[in-house]
Design a protein around this motif. Structure first.
Motif, PDB file in Angstrom:
ATOM      1  N   ASN A  73       0.865  -1.178   0.000  1.00  0.00           N
ATOM      2  CA  ASN A  73       0.000   0.000   0.000  1.00  0.00           C
ATOM      3  C   ASN A  73       0.900   1.227   0.000  1.00  0.00           C
ATOM      4  O   ASN A  73       1.396   1.644   1.041  1.00  0.00           O
TER       5      ASN A  73
ATOM      6  N   ARG B  17       2.731   4.837  -2.337  1.00  0.00           N
ATOM      7  CA  ARG B  17       2.675   5.902  -3.339  1.00  0.00           C
ATOM      8  C   ARG B  17       4.066   6.121  -3.911  1.00  0.00           C
ATOM      9  O   ARG B  17       5.066   5.950  -3.220  1.00  0.00           O
TER      10      ARG B  17
ATOM     11  N   TYR C 282       3.221   9.762 -11.378  1.00  0.00           N
ATOM     12  CA  TYR C 282       2.587   9.437 -10.091  1.00  0.00           C
ATOM     13  C   TYR C 282       1.985   8.041 -10.172  1.00  0.00           C
ATOM     14  O   TYR C 282       1.321   7.689 -11.151  1.00  0.00           O
ATOM     15  N   ARG C 283       2.222   7.233  -9.103  1.00  0.00           N
ATOM     16  CA  ARG C 283       1.702   5.867  -9.061  1.00  0.00           C
ATOM     17  C   ARG C 283       1.104   5.614  -7.680  1.00  0.00           C
ATOM     18  O   ARG C 283       1.624   6.092  -6.673  1.00  0.00           O
ATOM     19  N   ARG C 284       0.022   4.844  -7.686  1.00  0.00           N
ATOM     20  CA  ARG C 284      -0.643   4.496  -6.430  1.00  0.00           C
ATOM     21  C   ARG C 284      -0.896   2.997  -6.423  1.00  0.00           C
ATOM     22  O   ARG C 284      -1.380   2.427  -7.401  1.00  0.00           O
ATOM     23  N   TYR C 285      -0.534   2.350  -5.288  1.00  0.00           N
ATOM     24  CA  TYR C 285      -0.641   0.899  -5.158  1.00  0.00           C
ATOM     25  C   TYR C 285      -1.610   0.566  -4.027  1.00  0.00           C
ATOM     26  O   TYR C 285      -1.454   1.031  -2.902  1.00  0.00           O
ATOM     27  N   TRP C 286      -2.638  -0.260  -4.343  1.00  0.00           N
ATOM     28  CA  TRP C 286      -3.590  -0.729  -3.338  1.00  0.00           C
ATOM     29  C   TRP C 286      -3.525  -2.255  -3.255  1.00  0.00           C
ATOM     30  O   TRP C 286      -3.888  -2.945  -4.222  1.00  0.00           O
TER      31      TRP C 286
ATOM     32  N   ARG D  84      -1.626   4.667 -12.483  1.00  0.00           N
ATOM     33  CA  ARG D  84      -0.456   5.485 -12.814  1.00  0.00           C
ATOM     34  C   ARG D  84      -0.838   6.588 -13.792  1.00  0.00           C
ATOM     35  O   ARG D  84      -1.639   6.372 -14.699  1.00  0.00           O
TER      36      ARG D  84
END
Length: 819
Positions: A587, A589, A631-635, A646
């Motif tokens: 989880n 960023r 920008y990348r976001r991981y859930w 992304r």
């Protein structure tokens, strides 16, 4: 019957046997008469399903297409037919006895014993795995059957009950209801959360004035806060926080066990009692020694460089020296005491700090000079002073490493070999400097992109040398003390790169000086005040030159990017990354922004152009501004699944005489780390069709503005020596040109922007060996801006790989995750 038919029938019969072996449970015990089915959790509203599902260790066996067949169980039972566990256990005993016998024979030879230990460690590990997990069919191809057990389900219910209680649901209840379907039992866990418990007031009781002021000054970081739901984990985390605070202020003897809690759960609130239950918490911090604790002071600091492991100290003469009140002892190698002093934050005369102790260990480790960094201490006769000891073992001064493999741009292409040779010298001038030289050569074999069967070969050779200093090289040692704890580095590099492509042959000589520092574990800064490049296009293919000339007549100055040129720029990079260093993203960023100003010094010192031309001849100069943001976001979803989003964008503005930037500074779309349904760097710009030479060679499509986004779901498939994972993805984006000379189809226009967003989708297979990830991504086009229409329905399964079609299956091979 031919060979292919025999193989097909054999495989078919094998699958039928595997299915039959897996259909009916083998165990005769009533407790193991059914396979375990899937679990469902119902009734919970505030606690997520994933939190409760993580408490269930038993996972059902995989089925075939959702049918009551368990092929992996069948493979496991097939392996059991010729597996003898007792024989494998005897093998473990035999390996152990052989190891003991050989060890006794060579007990006086330390080096021989070390080799014997390494050899038998591998043998014993393999023997134990085979004894515990079975043969190849059982542990690699198959799955051990997972049966429904009432005792395990009852334990799961108890764990969920405790988890809910620990999260403030004191009145929660958990039950279960089994549901029998064919040869398996599915378990439905029934959760009733009832009223959550809320923290009303949190009161800290600390009888020592100074310790109380420390805790009060950091109250904004407290993990126990009023009006928040009761969370049992927060109580332990608060213990750790207070312990760290006090140890950083000299209270080395303070322990988290000295913190206790008193929870008053008898509070009633008439207005809100029907919605939640309130509690008050008293935090008792016992400082010990009748609340007159000892603040430990650093009496002395010792730093010792030990000889290599396994070599006695008597073979070396120790040199001792004192610098800034720190005592240094060198047994084998000498290091600059001035540079070491900037890394050591534990100072004589100061109060003990746990943070400074650990930061010193980290800073010493990050220099890439030491294989081992250890910290210890002793107390003086008063019991209030500390004598600190740092002991290190140096790494080898010289290191050579090689890397050889195959490089593939597209699966339909031919693999091209590459080789890396790296040479490193540590502690070059005894100031913890590292010198690195890297020689890389590679060949990329790319097929014709539009039906042309010719294979185009791209060759690349690069030699890069760098000298790394473990500090910021600034006039008068500016910012040395302020940046000492930020892992500062200065890299001075000189490189040469040669590229021979189907379109052109190009060389680049580069000189750069880069500062980097890392204030926290999640942030990184890079600043290059000197970045000089001399680019020389030695040869341009005639048909590619003809295309560039045609574009020039149309007002496109792309041809200027291939002139012999001088590129100078100042660039700055910032990276924020909360991903773990090892393993898949959690989880987290990731954000990266890069700013670059080309030709900046030409604006300040315009006469330097004449000086450069006198030395290097007639050159093209560039002036531009460039930025890029990623920008990348991981859930994480469950234990082995994740959803990733992304956004990547950037632009370049050229204001020099040529009105174009260097070719390497353009933006490109398409390929394994971009839009995977398009060939590498061949998408756009805008709605323009692919650029072709007279020989139907499709060339790259540079753009001045980039906007792309990716959505990806990652999940787990199977285990075969490593994890086999899958991915489903959607990619969208394009590049555009911003200059006034670009054609209408290539320009970024607000009224046509949405129609020129390319959309692709597909799936991927990733083979994760923990130290290496091999990635296959299969992309197909959904919307093609060059055709201005949806093309997903134009995919023909009998012509999946035929690139003359409007849509085809584009296969990308990569290493690592795409983002």
């Amino acid at each position: 019957m031919n060979i292919n038919s025999k193989i097909t029938y054999s495989s078919f019969i094998f699958l039928i046997l595997s299915g039959l072996l897996s259909c009916a449970p083998k165990s005769s015990s009533p407790a193991k008469s059914y396979f375990l089915g899937t679990s469902s959790i119902k009734g919970n509203h505030m606690i997520n399903d994933s939190e409760l599902d993580g408490l269930i260790p038993q996972k059902p066996n995989r089925r075939l297409l959702g049918l009551p067949f368990f092929p992996y169980v069948g493979l496991y039972r097939f392996g059991e037919l010729f597996y003898n566990r007792e024989e494998k256990q005897r093998k473990v005993i035999e390996v152990t006895q052989n190891y003991q016998n050989e060890s006794r024979i060579h007990e006086n030879n330390a080096r021989k014993l070390e080799k014997i230990q390494r050899r038998y460690a591998k043998k014993l590990e393999k023997a134990q795995i085979r004894a515990e997990q079975g043969n190849f069919w059982m542990r690699v191809l198959g799955e051990a059957p997972v049966y429904y057990r009432l005792s395990e389900v009852t334990q799961n219910v108890e764990k969920m009950q405790k988890y809910l209680f620990n999260n403030g649901f004191f009145e929660a209840k958990v039950g279960f209801k089994p549901d029998t379907i064919f040869n398996r039992i599915r378990v439905n866990y029934l959760v009733t959360e009832n009223r959550p418990t809320i923290l009303r007031e949190v009161d800290y009781q600390v009888k020592n004035y100074f310790a109380d002021s420390i805790i009060d000054a950091n109250s904004k970081n407290a993990l126990l806060v009023g009006k928040k739901r009761y969370d049992g984990d927060s109580f332990e985390e608060e213990r750790v926080r207070i312990e760290t605070l006090l140890r950083n202020e000299g209270y080395m003897g303070f322990s988290r066990q000295n913190i206790s809690y008193l929870v008053n759960d008898t509070i009633t609130n008439v207005k809100t009692d029907s919605n939640f239950k309130s509690v008050d918490v008293k935090v008792n911090v016992d400082m010990g020694a009748v609340n007159k604790p000892v603040r430990y002071v650093i009496n002395s600091v010792h730093f010792e460089v030990l000889p290599p492991a396994g070599i006695p100290d008597s073979l070396f003469r120790k040199d001792t020296v004192t610098y800034q009140r720190i005592k240094y002892a060198f047994s084998d190698k000498r290091f600059s005491t001035k540079i070491l002093d900037s890394k050591i934050q534990v100072r004589p005369g100061e109060f003990y700090s746990q943070k400074k102790e650990r930061d010193t260990q980290q800073q010493l480790s990050l220099t890439d000079q030491f294989d081992f960094v250890n910290y210890s201490y002793t107390l003086d006769s008063t019991g209030r002073g500390i004598n600190s000891y740092f002991k290190v073992i140096p790494l080898k001064k010289y290191q050579i490493s090689t890397d050889v493999g195959l490089n593939v741009i597209q699966l339909q292409g031919t693999p091209g070999p590459f080789a890396n040779l790296s040479y490193k010298i540590r502690n070059v001038f005894n100031g913890l400097e590292n010198f690195e030289a890297n020689l890389r050569g590679g060949i990329e074999l790319v097929p014709g992109f539009l039906g042309n069967q010719q294979i185009y070969r791209s060759e690349e050779i690069g030699l890069n040398t760098s000298l790394f200093f473990p500090r910021l090289l600034t006039p008068a040692n500016l910012l040395q003390k302020q940046s000492a704890s930020f892992n500062p580095r200065t890299q001075v590099g000189l490189g040469y790169n040669y590229v021979n492509r189907p379109e052109y042959t190009r060389t680049n000589v580069k000189v750069a000086m880069t500062y980097s520092w890392q204030p926290t574990n999640t942030t990184l800064f890079n600043l290059s005040l000197v970045d000089l490049n001399i680019l020389n296009t030695q040869n341009i293919r005639p048909d590619f030159k003809s295309l560039l000339d045609t574009l020039y007549l149309q007002g496109n100055n792309l041809i200027n990017s291939f002139q012999k040129s001088f590129v100078s720029d100042i660039n700055f990079n910032f990276v924020y990354n909360t991903n773990p260093l090892v393993g898949p993203p959690k989880n987290a960023r990731y954000f990266r922004v890069a700013l670059e100003s080309g030709g900046t010094t030409l604006n300040v010192l315009p006469k330097q152009e004449d000086l450069i031309k006198e030395v290097f001849g007639d050159l093209q100069f560039y002036k531009y501004l460039r930025w890029n943001a990623d920008y990348r976001r991981y859930w994480p979803i469950g234990k082995k699944s994740a959803f990733i989003a992304r956004v990547n964008t950037g632009a370049i503005y050229s204001y020099g005489d040529s009105k174009v930037p260097p070719y390497e500074k353009y933006f490109f779309a398409g390929g394994s780390n971009s839009l995977r349904a398009w060939l590498p760097r061949r998408l756009g710009p805008g709605s323009s069709p692919p650029r072709l030479t007279s020989n139907n060679l499709s060339i790259e499509s540079p753009g001045e503005f980039l906007l792309e986004g990716n959505l990806e779901w990652r999940g787990y498939l199977a285990k075969f020596f490593g994890d086999i994972n899958y991915a489903l993805f959607i990619d969208a984006g394009n590049v555009w040109n911003l200059n006034s000379t670009a054609t209408e189809s290539q320009k970024f226009e607000a009224n046509s922007f949405l129609r020129e967003i390319a959309v692709g989708t597909g799936f991927g297979i990733r083979y994760d060996l923990s130290f290496f990830i091999l990635r296959f991504d299969f992309g197909i086009k959904v919307y093609d801006p060059a055709l201005q229409r949806f093309v997903l329905d134009e995919l023909q399964f009998n012509k999946l790989f035929k690139r003359t079609q409007s849509n085809f299956l584009n296969v990308n091979l990569g290493v690592g995750y795409p983002f």
